[in-house]
Design an enzyme around this catalytic site. Structure first.
Site, mmCIF file in Angstrom:
data_model
loop_
_atom_site.group_PDB
_atom_site.id
_atom_site.type_symbol
_atom_site.label_atom_id
_atom_site.label_comp_id
_atom_site.label_asym_id
_atom_site.label_seq_id
_atom_site.Cartn_x
_atom_site.Cartn_y
_atom_site.Cartn_z
ATOM 1 N N SER A 57 5.179 -6.961 3.474
ATOM 2 C CA SER A 57 5.752 -7.276 4.789
ATOM 3 C C SER A 57 6.550 -8.584 4.722
ATOM 4 C CB SER A 57 4.623 -7.403 5.812
ATOM 5 O OG SER A 57 3.771 -8.460 5.416
ATOM 6 N N PHE A 66 0.807 -1.227 0.000
ATOM 7 C CA PHE A 66 0.000 0.000 0.000
ATOM 8 C C PHE A 66 0.837 1.274 0.000
ATOM 9 C CE2 PHE A 66 0.728 -0.203 4.626
ATOM 10 C CZ PHE A 66 0.994 1.126 4.894
ATOM 11 N N CYS A 85 9.735 1.660 3.479
ATOM 12 C CA CYS A 85 10.615 0.562 3.887
ATOM 13 C C CYS A 85 12.041 1.076 4.064
ATOM 14 C CB CYS A 85 10.575 -0.562 2.869
ATOM 15 S SG CYS A 85 11.233 -0.061 1.288
ATOM 16 N N GLU A 102 -5.048 -4.044 -1.668
ATOM 17 C CA GLU A 102 -6.495 -3.800 -1.530
ATOM 18 C C GLU A 102 -6.765 -2.438 -0.887
ATOM 19 O OE1 GLU A 102 -4.617 -6.038 -0.251
ATOM 20 O OE2 GLU A 102 -5.277 -6.811 1.698
ATOM 21 N N GLU A 151 9.159 -3.589 13.117
ATOM 22 C CA GLU A 151 8.905 -2.514 12.155
ATOM 23 C C GLU A 151 7.651 -1.783 12.630
ATOM 24 O OE1 GLU A 151 7.642 -3.730 8.144
ATOM 25 O OE2 GLU A 151 8.718 -1.981 7.390
ATOM 26 N N LYS A 195 -1.180 -7.331 -9.107
ATOM 27 C CA LYS A 195 -2.171 -7.424 -8.014
ATOM 28 C C LYS A 195 -1.904 -6.248 -7.085
ATOM 29 C CE LYS A 195 -3.019 -8.585 -4.170
ATOM 30 N NZ LYS A 195 -3.550 -7.634 -3.150
HETATM 31 P P1 NAD Z 1 1.421 -6.648 3.183
HETATM 32 O O1 NAD Z 1 2.444 -7.704 3.262
HETATM 33 O O2 NAD Z 1 0.322 -6.643 4.168
HETATM 34 O O3 NAD Z 1 0.713 -6.686 1.741
HETATM 35 C C1 NAD Z 1 1.454 -6.767 0.560
HETATM 36 C C2 NAD Z 1 0.636 -7.523 -0.477
HETATM 37 O O4 NAD Z 1 0.381 -8.830 0.023
HETATM 38 C C3 NAD Z 1 -0.705 -6.875 -0.764
HETATM 39 O O5 NAD Z 1 -0.951 -6.885 -2.138
HETATM 40 C C4 NAD Z 1 -1.688 -7.750 0.007
HETATM 41 O O6 NAD Z 1 -2.928 -7.845 -0.630
HETATM 42 C C5 NAD Z 1 -1.015 -9.100 0.028
HETATM 43 N N1 NAD Z 1 -1.342 -9.875 1.241
HETATM 44 C C6 NAD Z 1 -1.611 -9.385 2.486
HETATM 45 N N2 NAD Z 1 -1.846 -10.411 3.342
HETATM 46 C C7 NAD Z 1 -1.714 -11.550 2.637
HETATM 47 C C8 NAD Z 1 -1.824 -12.935 2.968
HETATM 48 N N3 NAD Z 1 -2.144 -13.346 4.201
HETATM 49 N N4 NAD Z 1 -1.608 -13.845 2.001
HETATM 50 C C9 NAD Z 1 -1.298 -13.453 0.747
HETATM 51 N N5 NAD Z 1 -1.199 -12.148 0.376
HETATM 52 C C10 NAD Z 1 -1.394 -11.213 1.304
HETATM 53 O O7 NAD Z 1 2.207 -5.256 3.163
HETATM 54 P P2 NAD Z 1 1.587 -3.783 3.220
HETATM 55 O O8 NAD Z 1 1.043 -3.554 4.588
HETATM 56 O O9 NAD Z 1 0.701 -3.541 2.060
HETATM 57 O O10 NAD Z 1 2.895 -2.905 2.993
HETATM 58 C C11 NAD Z 1 3.765 -2.524 4.025
HETATM 59 C C12 NAD Z 1 4.933 -3.474 4.121
HETATM 60 O O11 NAD Z 1 5.633 -3.513 2.881
HETATM 61 C C13 NAD Z 1 5.976 -3.009 5.134
HETATM 62 O O12 NAD Z 1 6.417 -4.126 5.838
HETATM 63 C C14 NAD Z 1 7.079 -2.422 4.279
HETATM 64 O O13 NAD Z 1 8.363 -2.435 4.867
HETATM 65 C C15 NAD Z 1 7.017 -3.338 3.111
HETATM 66 N N6 NAD Z 1 7.662 -2.747 1.945
HETATM 67 C C16 NAD Z 1 8.892 -3.217 1.625
HETATM 68 C C17 NAD Z 1 9.578 -2.671 0.560
HETATM 69 C C18 NAD Z 1 10.948 -3.163 0.210
HETATM 70 O O14 NAD Z 1 11.487 -2.696 -0.774
HETATM 71 N N7 NAD Z 1 11.539 -4.064 0.950
HETATM 72 C C19 NAD Z 1 8.996 -1.638 -0.175
HETATM 73 C C20 NAD Z 1 7.724 -1.196 0.175
HETATM 74 C C21 NAD Z 1 7.058 -1.763 1.251
#
Ligand code: NAD
Length: 501
Positions: free
Chosen positions: A243, A166, A298, A193, A392, A190
């Site tokens: 994450s 997000f 991040c 959401e 985090e 994808k």
């Molecule tokens: P998230 O992991 O909750 O969601 C990421 C994606 O995974 C979304 O598209 C979501 O729909 C999907 N998802 C969520 N739960 C799921 C599940 N149980 N099973 C399968 N898919 C699932 O992450 P977020 O809250 O959207 O974003 C924030 C996180 O992203 C932070 O931890 C941040 O550090 C990380 N991030 C990392 C980088 C990097 O370069 N390392 C860059 C941007 C964000």
């Protein structure tokens, strides 16, 4: 724009917000999902309902994969110099629509307009890099024995998927879209959401730039569709950003299905501040790093390790933090759950003996009472055992840990399971090099609060901040989005057979 990205008539009885019920983008058209399940999309700025996002089902993904597979032969056989023409036009369209796109990013994500503009500018830079790919994928050729040449070519994989988080609704999708497509792949994206709107607009710009139908598709959804992507036999590679918990699941599931996967996870970034650091510059960098995009980067500074007496710098950091005003130069965090989580971390640290120097709890922005704002927060005397020092937090919060030596500071940084970024603030080149050599992070900064490598340098962390080989942007991404074809060629069949020919 509404009629393009949403259904004219909502399909649920409930109000569906400004943009209505969203559709998937498949084969160059907006198509309603087969699923009736949906998730509301709420603006963090003021709590307004923006849209209903359908939780697509496997049938929607199948349709997208079919469309992408149909588009692949023609797109991948087109010379790369022709393919990148689309991205020259796309870059121009990003520039032309910058304000409108930035407004959408801000509306759905909650970041300030200035931050959203910077995000679109980064999309432009990423696209600019993709237009240079013909210069970088020239392959190799060598006469390996008399009249026999070996050559290598970078060949597209096929249909690939990009699953995004997000926090950067436009930039993270553009980490993958221009490079993967310019290299000849077709993609299923994808979106998160929580922020599915900006990519819908991006799909329209790609179409306007001349991208053939089926090369880029969007399937909205949540866990169900992510799992379906990992399992789908028609998808060759999966890139994921989000994450660490989900990155691990996606990496394990897609590689178990014999797919190539690069999964970027969460982060806990440490800024090491030495007593010889320039006070004003350091304070400005620390405050900007911890509060930019409301700490939801991040690459955000989450922990500051104060080495020796840096009290004067800490005072300046507090002064800088007090200039950051929620709703003015500080955006909202993504939702109520995130706000509650951040406040819980602060309160728990306080109860365990940490000292709150600047307190961002209890903030409301007049006229935006339903917005989810947390003010800048500076916490001193945090100890390594506290949850706020280890996890985090993903909010505009900096925890200060006190140590006596640089080695103790590095030990704290090294102990983190993450490894995205680390920075040191010092005027001593020897100390700077010492930190570059010993920090357990993929991206290191010297007097830089957010050490994001700009193109053509690649982006990617270490340890539990990234699973898989290579980086997601820059030159390194070429290896992820292509495979090598090696051909051995002999056009003098009359010549005798020599060694292994
Ligand atoms: P998230 O992991 O909750 O969601 C990421 C994606 O995974 C979304 O598209 C979501 O729909 C999907 N998802 C969520 N739960 C799921 C599940 N149980 N099973 C399968 N898919 C699932 O992450 P977020 O809250 O959207 O974003 C924030 C996180 O992203 C932070 O931890 C941040 O550090 C990380 N991030 C990392 C980088 C990097 O370069 N390392 C860059 C941007 C964000």
């Amino acid at each position: 724009m509404q009629s393009a990205i949403s259904e004219p008539v909502p399909t649920t009885g409930a109000a569906t917000g400004k943009y209505g019920r969203l559709k998937n983008f498949i084969d160059g058209r907006f198509l309603a999902s087969a699923s009736t399940r949906s998730i509301p999309v709420i603006s963090p700025l003021d709590g307004a309902l923006l849209a209903e996002m359908p939780c697509s089902a496997a049938a929607d993904l199948d349709a997208a994969v079919q469309s992408a597979r149909a588009a692949f032969p023609r797109w991948s056989r087109m010379p790369i110099k022709e393919r990148v023409q689309v991205f020259f036009r796309y870059k121009y369209l990003l520039e032309k629509n910058l304000q409108e796109l930035a407004a959408l990013v801000s509306e759905e994500n909650g970041k300030t307009m200035g931050e959203a503009i910077a995000e679109i500018e980064k999309c432009i830079e990423l696209t600019e890099f993709a237009t240079s790919l013909p210069q970088l994928v020239t392959g190799e050729v060598l006469e390996v024995s008399k009249g026999v040449e070996c050559r290598t070519e970078h060949v597209a994989l096929g249909v690939v998927a990009s699953i995004v988080p997000f926090n950067f609704p436009a930039m993270v999708p553009n980490w993958t879209i221009p490079n993967a497509l310019a290299l000849g792949n077709c993609m299923i994206l994808k979106p998160s959401e929580k922020v599915p709107l900006s990519v819908t607009r991006i799909a329209l710009l790609l179409k306007e730039a001349g991208l053939p139908d089926g090369v880029f598709n969007i399937v909205n959804g949540d866990r169900e569709i992510v799992e379906a992507i990992c399992d789908h036999p028609g998808i060759e590679a999966v890139s994921f950003v989000g994450s660490t918990k989900i990155a691990k699941l996606v990496y394990q599931r897609s590689t178990a299905n014999l797919k190539r996967c690069l999964a970027l996870g969460g982060a806990k970034n440490h800024l090491l501040v030495l007593p010889d650091a320039k006070p004003d510059m350091t304070a400005q960098n620390v405050a900007a790093s911890m509060s930019g995009c409301a700490g939801q980067r991040c690459m955000a500074a989450s922990a500051m390790v104060a080495v020796g007496d840096v009290d004067a710098i800490i005072e300046k950091i507090c002064a800088e933090a007090r200039k950051i005003i929620p709703g003015t130069n500080l955006g909202a965090v993504i939702d109520k759950t995130a706000k509650e989580r951040i406040i819980r971390y602060i309160t728990e640290a306080e109860q365990q003996g940490a000292k709150i120097l600047v307190d961002g709890r209890g903030v409301t922005v007049p006229g935006k009472e339903n917005g989810t704002y947390v003010g800048p927060t500076v916490i001193d005397h945090v100890t390594p055992d506290m949850a706020i020092a280890k996890d985090e937090v993903f909010g505009p919060v900096i925890s200060i840990l006190r140590v006596d030596t640089l080695d103790e500071a590095l030990a704290i940084e090294n102990a983190s399971p993450y490894g995205n970024a680390a920075s040191v603030f010092t005027q001593n080149g020897g100390y700077a090099r010492y930190v570059i050599d010993r920090a357990s992070a993929g991206m290191v900064g010297i007097n830089v609060g957010v050490p994001v490598p700009r193109e053509p340098f690649s982006f990617g962390g270490w340890n539990e901040s990234k699973f898989g080989v290579g980086d997601i942007t820059g030159k390194s991404s070429i290896e992820f989005w292509t495979r090598l074809k090696k051909s051995t060629v002999k056009w003098n069949p009359e010549a005798g057979i020599n060694w292994m020919s």
